[in-house]
Design an enzyme around this catalytic site. Structure first.
Site, PDB file in Angstrom:
ATOM      1  N   GLY A 224       3.134  -3.036  -3.942  1.00  0.00           N
ATOM      2  CA  GLY A 224       2.921  -2.263  -2.731  1.00  0.00           C
ATOM      3  C   GLY A 224       1.451  -2.116  -2.427  1.00  0.00           C
ATOM      4  O   GLY A 224       0.610  -2.699  -3.108  1.00  0.00           O
ATOM      5  N   ASN A 225       1.143  -1.361  -1.399  1.00  0.00           N
ATOM      6  CA  ASN A 225      -0.262  -1.071  -1.109  1.00  0.00           C
ATOM      7  C   ASN A 225      -0.404   0.309  -0.497  1.00  0.00           C
ATOM      8  O   ASN A 225       0.588   0.941  -0.120  1.00  0.00           O
ATOM      9  CB  ASN A 225      -0.873  -2.159  -0.230  1.00  0.00           C
ATOM     10  CG  ASN A 225      -0.132  -2.310   1.060  1.00  0.00           C
ATOM     11  OD1 ASN A 225      -0.115  -1.412   1.888  1.00  0.00           O
ATOM     12  ND2 ASN A 225       0.519  -3.458   1.244  1.00  0.00           N
ATOM     13  N   ARG A 226      -1.640   0.781  -0.432  1.00  0.00           N
ATOM     14  CA  ARG A 226      -1.900   2.188  -0.149  1.00  0.00           C
ATOM     15  C   ARG A 226      -2.038   2.518   1.327  1.00  0.00           C
ATOM     16  O   ARG A 226      -2.872   3.331   1.704  1.00  0.00           O
ATOM     17  CB  ARG A 226      -3.168   2.637  -0.873  1.00  0.00           C
ATOM     18  CG  ARG A 226      -3.074   2.511  -2.370  1.00  0.00           C
ATOM     19  CD  ARG A 226      -4.338   2.975  -3.077  1.00  0.00           C
ATOM     20  NE  ARG A 226      -4.270   2.687  -4.490  1.00  0.00           N
ATOM     21  CZ  ARG A 226      -3.619   3.447  -5.372  1.00  0.00           C
ATOM     22  NH1 ARG A 226      -3.010   4.543  -4.965  1.00  0.00           N
ATOM     23  NH2 ARG A 226      -3.557   3.107  -6.639  1.00  0.00           N
TER      24      ARG A 226
ATOM     25  N   ALA B 120      -0.366  -2.979   6.694  1.00  0.00           N
ATOM     26  CA  ALA B 120      -0.999  -3.592   5.530  1.00  0.00           C
ATOM     27  C   ALA B 120       0.038  -4.487   4.859  1.00  0.00           C
ATOM     28  O   ALA B 120       0.604  -4.141   3.824  1.00  0.00           O
ATOM     29  CB  ALA B 120      -1.515  -2.520   4.582  1.00  0.00           C
TER      30      ALA B 120
END
Lengths: 231, 231
Positions: free
Chosen positions: A38-40, A105
């Protein structure tokens, strides 16, 4: 609420009759049934832009990864998890849109072969094979009759140079550059950005994301109307 | 609210004078400044157990990964991101606790060398090198004077056999086995579990997580008091 109401009353309806698609949030790429890459991304930027575009009079389609945010009033929302799901949703509806704002993102890579069962701990190191995900923004820009495309460049290092490179390599019309780091960029409420396009630039902020979103939407609307001046 | 109040009024204060530590939620292991390896734990189970232990009269320390949940009334909460941060927080305070309930879905692996800058997309496949994370639950069970330890086994496949293996390999006292899959386990509100221990087992549910949490806390309290009967 009062500020929002006044802003709406005073603001131009510069996108009346237009359709705007916004992607927002992270994607999650499965490693196995319980793990993911995942990403923030909080999704705040995209949701703020969707809300601003709606206030400017547009029909707005928001394609959102997993976030904890309420859908802005009047916005049509499609929820997705992976980059492939986002790609499918985008291409299904973007043909009707005048402006595409890619704030999501999207994970650049996904595990090559997600495991069907949970992978057991064995105390040894291991490697995870990754394959590139589709570049949704570049794909939209490469469509036969593309909408106006706005992308975001969350960069570390030489932010503006990296963002200009992205403008060229992806073939998009506008890129919004912001620096990622302590207290800047994703997951924060205040932000400073530089908008770059072929032959122009404009610096916006520092301002809350809601105000920056309004200014970005106004800038894109001016570009759609052919009234955007170079910086 | 009413049900909760009645439950509290009727419920025993079986953990008065005890300290309970609960870990909850996922951990996030950085790949670079914006990407991470995560997992799909909502944290609901751990938060429900922390609330139930508090209602049973215990001092409760809740060590939580990134979740979107309110802290239960009267519970002391420590927020962490990575497995290493969780490990540090646990060992800092667990020495004073009588019961340790490890519900956190701690990432088994983390990237070997997180990148300092955002890794660029290059269109090629790549591999991510992973190294094992500490097994926090096993570490707690291996302390010189360990608390009573309760672990969770979120399994696919032969759930009970895998859970019994975990009981032995980690050296813990109680393991709560639940099956992960469509509509079961993590991120759902209702659940069925089997609690296993050396020489005994008990099946609980199907019931809402809040009710299961109360029963699990009662079972652990009975074991602490030496009154738990084998199933």
């Amino acid at each position: 609420e009062l500020v929002a109401a006044v802003t709406e009353a005073l603001g131009s309806r510069s996108l009346t009759g237009r359709c705007v698609m916004v992607t927002a949030g992270p994607t999650r790429e499965p490693v196995d049934p319980v793990r993911y890459l995942g990403n923030r991304s909080s999704g705040k930027t995209g949701f703020a832009i969707a809300a601003a575009a709606r206030r400017a009079g547009a029909r707005v389609i928001l394609v959102a990864g997993p976030v904890n945010l309420a859908t802005p009033p009047g916005v049509e929302r499609v929820d997705v998890q992976t980059a492939e799901e986002m790609r499918y949703a985008v291409h299904a509806w973007v043909g009707a849109c005048d402006l595409f704002v890619g704030t999501a993102a999207v994970a650049d890579y996904r595990p090559a072969e997600p495991a069907a069962g949970k992978v057991k701990r064995d105390g040894e190191g291991r490697t995870l094979s990754l394959v590139p995900n589709p570049d949704i923004l570049a794909e939209v820009a490469a469509r036969p009759k593309p909408p106006l495309t706005m992308g975001f460049a969350a960069e570390t290092g030489d932010v503006e140079a990296n963002a200009r490179a992205k403008l060229a390599s992806k073939g998009i019309d506008l890129v919004v550059a912001n620096e990622v780091g302590e207290g800047k960029g994703f997951d924060t409420d205040d932000n400073t950005v530089t908008v770059l396009w072929e032959g122009g630039r404009r610096r916006l902020g520092p301002a809350p994301k809601t105000e920056l979103a309004r200014e970005l939407v106004a800038l894109a609307a001016a570009r759609l109307d052919g009234t955007l001046q170079g910086g």
